[in-house]
Design a protein around this motif. Structure first.
Motif, mmCIF file in Angstrom:
data_model
loop_
_atom_site.group_PDB
_atom_site.id
_atom_site.type_symbol
_atom_site.label_atom_id
_atom_site.label_comp_id
_atom_site.label_asym_id
_atom_site.label_seq_id
_atom_site.Cartn_x
_atom_site.Cartn_y
_atom_site.Cartn_z
ATOM 1 N N PHE A 127 -6.831 2.954 1.920
ATOM 2 C CA PHE A 127 -5.502 3.134 2.493
ATOM 3 C C PHE A 127 -4.994 4.523 2.106
ATOM 4 O O PHE A 127 -4.804 4.804 0.922
ATOM 5 N N ARG A 166 2.507 2.620 2.407
ATOM 6 C CA ARG A 166 2.454 3.423 3.625
ATOM 7 C C ARG A 166 3.728 3.281 4.437
ATOM 8 O O ARG A 166 4.477 2.323 4.292
ATOM 9 N N THR A 193 0.812 -1.223 0.000
ATOM 10 C CA THR A 193 0.000 0.000 0.000
ATOM 11 C C THR A 193 0.847 1.275 0.000
ATOM 12 O O THR A 193 0.302 2.374 -0.075
ATOM 13 N N THR A 240 -6.681 3.316 8.406
ATOM 14 C CA THR A 240 -7.646 3.312 7.308
ATOM 15 C C THR A 240 -8.998 3.789 7.823
ATOM 16 O O THR A 240 -9.228 3.884 9.039
ATOM 17 N N SER A 300 -7.258 -8.789 2.750
ATOM 18 C CA SER A 300 -6.700 -8.270 3.997
ATOM 19 C C SER A 300 -7.248 -9.003 5.211
ATOM 20 O O SER A 300 -8.368 -9.523 5.186
ATOM 21 N N ASN A 329 -1.928 -7.403 4.423
ATOM 22 C CA ASN A 329 -2.547 -7.085 3.139
ATOM 23 C C ASN A 329 -1.793 -7.810 2.031
ATOM 24 O O ASN A 329 -0.568 -7.672 1.922
ATOM 25 N N LYS A 386 -2.350 8.083 3.028
ATOM 26 C CA LYS A 386 -1.003 8.376 3.507
ATOM 27 C C LYS A 386 -0.919 9.616 4.375
ATOM 28 O O LYS A 386 0.152 9.932 4.882
ATOM 29 N N GLU A 427 -12.243 -0.843 2.233
ATOM 30 C CA GLU A 427 -11.268 -0.154 3.075
ATOM 31 C C GLU A 427 -10.411 0.736 2.190
ATOM 32 O O GLU A 427 -10.078 0.359 1.065
#
Length: 265
Positions: A177, A65, A63, A72, A102, A121, A179, A175
């Motif tokens: 995701f 991150r 993702t 999230t 996930s 994930n 930053k 969901e």
């Protein structure tokens, strides 16, 4: 533990001594767990006492991150409504269209208070591509995504299917995701306003109260300056948002009282 009104104190879960120990233990396990999984997987640990910027350890780059990034939308909502012990094998999508499977496990201290969320994930798009290539080589047409085939190919067998990103075009993913907190706030506000189905310029008081009610249930008030951001988006004052929150709480309390009275009757 569920808190009903949070505009003045965004912190929901307080750090405990046992919680501190658990965070340290699981932080040290994130990399070993990640190394044991396929390269298309990512392991993330959230410290719930740091919400919304709760990400404290990550291994993998599914993702994109990093430590210090926010929770999230799903985790934020559960922080307000209550955490299940585990959400296993739910599906969602990234902004670039990649499909994920996930799982989230909630870690609790000796008192049963949620301390952390350990999340895995897995990008299953790669496995889908491999499956389609194999089918093509065998003279079979590539098939649409199939949860059962993806699970078998990726050696993932979820215990519980909680949500699906295999939804119609334009549907809200299971969901999201993000930053940074601003991106998360903008996403929550935009969806709440869109769901009401009335442009802000044409909204009446009841429409705006419903938007605030939805945002409250989604954990928006865990974000600092939430009141200011919502007020600006709804074109009202901060004072008005506080009034809306009071009205929502009074309405909910009245409804609870009515239910109790009905049961006694």
């Amino acid at each position: 533990m569920i808190v009903t009104s949070l505009p003045d104190d965004p912190q929901l879960y307080r750090r405990t001594v046992d919680g501190e120990r658990l965070i340290a233990v699981f932080s040290s396990l994130v990399e070993p767990i990640g190394r044991a999984l396929p390269a298309t997987s990512e392991v993330v640990l959230h410290d719930l006492s740091l919400l919304p910027n709760s990400l404290v350890a990550v291994y993998g780059d599914v993702t994109g991150r990093r430590v210090g990034d926010p929770a999230t939308d799903l985790l934020l909502e559960q922080a307000v409504k209550g955490f299940p012990d585990q959400n296993l094998g739910y599906e969602t999508k990234l902004a670039d269209g990649r499909k994920l499977r996930s799982s989230t496990m909630i870690i609790r201290d000796v008192a049963g208070v949620p301390v952390a969320a350990l999340c895995i994930n897995t990008d299953v798009s790669t496995w889908q591509s491999v499956m389609n290539i194999a089918q093509s080589m065998m003279g079979r047409p590539a098939t649409p995504d199939s949860a059962e085939q993806l699970e078998a190919t990726a050696a993932i067998r979820p215990v519980q299917q909680l949500a699906s990103a295999e939804s119609d075009k334009g549907a809200k993913p299971a969901e999201v995701f993000v930053k940074d907190v601003d991106e998360l706030a903008a996403y929550l506000i935009r969806n709440a306003i869109t769901a009401e189905g009335v442009p802000v310029k044409r909204m009446k008081k009841e429409h705006k109260i419903q938007v605030v009610r939805v945002l409250k249930g989604q954990g928006m008030f865990l974000l600092r300056e939430a009141v200011e951001m919502i007020a600006e988006s709804l074109e009202v004052s901060r004072f008005t948002i506080y009034n809306y929150l009071n009205e929502i709480e009074e309405s909910d309390n009245a409804a609870d009282t009515s239910v109790v009275a009905d049961r006694k009757a």
